[in-house]
Design an enzyme around this catalytic site. Structure first.
Site, PDB file in Angstrom:
ATOM      1  N   ARG A 129       0.861  -1.174   0.000  1.00  0.00           N
ATOM      2  CA  ARG A 129       0.000   0.000   0.000  1.00  0.00           C
ATOM      3  C   ARG A 129       0.903   1.231   0.000  1.00  0.00           C
ATOM      4  NH1 ARG A 129      -2.006  -3.534   4.062  1.00  0.00           N
ATOM      5  NH2 ARG A 129      -4.113  -4.324   3.635  1.00  0.00           N
ATOM      6  N   LYS A 152      -1.887  -2.607   7.993  1.00  0.00           N
ATOM      7  CA  LYS A 152      -3.017  -2.128   8.794  1.00  0.00           C
ATOM      8  C   LYS A 152      -3.041  -2.832  10.147  1.00  0.00           C
ATOM      9  CE  LYS A 152      -6.139  -0.805   5.040  1.00  0.00           C
ATOM     10  NZ  LYS A 152      -7.477  -1.017   4.434  1.00  0.00           N
ATOM     11  N   HIS A 220      -2.678   2.839  -5.940  1.00  0.00           N
ATOM     12  CA  HIS A 220      -3.280   1.630  -5.385  1.00  0.00           C
ATOM     13  C   HIS A 220      -3.580   0.605  -6.478  1.00  0.00           C
ATOM     14  CE1 HIS A 220      -4.763  -0.332  -1.798  1.00  0.00           C
ATOM     15  NE2 HIS A 220      -5.840  -0.720  -2.449  1.00  0.00           N
ATOM     16  N   ARG A 223      -0.928  -1.973  -6.744  1.00  0.00           N
ATOM     17  CA  ARG A 223      -1.078  -3.087  -5.785  1.00  0.00           C
ATOM     18  C   ARG A 223      -2.096  -4.097  -6.320  1.00  0.00           C
ATOM     19  NH1 ARG A 223      -1.279  -4.771  -0.161  1.00  0.00           N
ATOM     20  NH2 ARG A 223      -3.417  -5.073   0.558  1.00  0.00           N
ATOM     21  N   HIS A 246      -3.939  -9.198   3.956  1.00  0.00           N
ATOM     22  CA  HIS A 246      -5.381  -9.139   4.210  1.00  0.00           C
ATOM     23  C   HIS A 246      -5.719  -9.939   5.469  1.00  0.00           C
ATOM     24  CE1 HIS A 246      -6.511  -8.256  -0.263  1.00  0.00           C
ATOM     25  NE2 HIS A 246      -6.223  -7.170   0.410  1.00  0.00           N
ATOM     26  N   TYR A 255     -10.124 -10.789  -6.246  1.00  0.00           N
ATOM     27  CA  TYR A 255      -9.242 -10.900  -7.403  1.00  0.00           C
ATOM     28  C   TYR A 255      -9.604 -12.080  -8.294  1.00  0.00           C
ATOM     29  CZ  TYR A 255      -6.601  -7.265  -5.169  1.00  0.00           C
ATOM     30  OH  TYR A 255      -6.257  -6.068  -4.604  1.00  0.00           O
TER      31      TYR A 255
END
Length: 274
Positions: A129, A152, A220, A223, A246, A255
């Site tokens: 990211r 994150k 983004h 990515r 994730h 995806y």
């Protein structure tokens, strides 16, 4: 929560309080919040929609309101949020990524071009990211075959580093005119401060304009391209989940829709009766 999420929730709470002050005609205190009805909240969301908020924005605003009222110890009146159709990420073609990297390499200062190339290759080559790339420090140097990235919720993951990415980062490091201190940002702005994500977005925006690329070509999107191209070449979802950082596999499964969409495009363009 991340700093961005916290800021968004605080802003949503302030917007709710400001609206209720006008809507109910008085000061807003805890007892006022305790008397809220679903009609009051629908009126708030209707006002936000009149400001141009879409379904996704309304869902985020409702989430912020839920968080605020929960923090205040108030039971949220029962109501259903807007349905949000999950969009399919749009990857950038490898050739277009090569062209972008070549484009941003040309800058007024050579080290700035090397910096922008290094950042874009980290986004595409490692699936970072933008915030993760901006958070890297010289403590990661020298970069080997893999590096530890903090994503994150302060979750760390090990990310493989391809030779071209490693070489691009080290070329920037050698050319950077500013001292790179271990616990300070690795990527620097023109005046020596931390590089802003907005500068990266501006560089990509300029490159896509000069190259005639889609407006969906964003940092983004690089990515997304990392994930889509890996999946299209046989990567399994669990491995991809780890590489992207994730928390949930459902975030990675989007995806598969991208890959299916690509297959359908190929079919429609190739089949004589399509």
């Amino acid at each position: 929560m991340s700093a961005h999420t916290a800021r968004a929730y605080v802003a949503g709470a302030h917007r709710l309080i400001g609206f209720l002050g006008e809507h109910l005609g008085g000061a807003v205190d805890l007892s006022t919040l305790g008397r809220l009805t679903s009609g009051d909240l629908r009126a708030f969301l209707a006002k936000r929609r009149s400001d141009g908020l879409g379904n996704a924005g309304a869902a985020r605003e409702l989430s912020a309101v839920r968080g605020f009222l929960g923090f205040a110890g108030v039971d949220l009146p029962r109501m259903q949020g807007a349905r949000v159709k999950r969009g399919v990420p749009r990857p950038v073609a490898p050739g277009d990524i090569d062209a972008m990297v070549e484009d941003v390499s040309v800058a007024d200062a050579e080290w700035v071009g090397l910096r922008d190339v290094a950042v874009l290759l980290l986004l595409y080559g490692c699936g970072l990211r933008v915030g993760e790339a901006m958070a890297l420090t010289p403590a990661t140097l020298p970069i080997g075959d893999a590096m530890l990235v903090t994503g994150k919720r302060a979750k760390t993951r090990l990310v493989p580093v391809l030779a071209p990415v490693r070489e691009a980062v080290m070329a920037y490091v050698e050319a950077c005119p500013w001292p790179l201190v271990r616990d300070e940002p690795l990527f620097r702005g023109a005046k020596g401060g931390a590089l802003s994500a907005d500068i990266v977005r501006r560089a990509v925006r300029g490159a896509r304009g000069r190259l005639g690329l889609s407006e969906r070509t964003t940092p983004h999107a690089l990515r997304h391209s990392f994930a889509t191209h890996l999946l299209g070449r046989g990567a399994d979802l669990r491995s991809l989940q780890e590489l992207l950082g994730h928390a949930s596999l459902s975030s990675t499964q989007v995806y598969t829709a991208v890959d299916a969409a690509h297959l359908l495009d190929v079919y429609r363009n190739a089949h004589p009766r399509a």
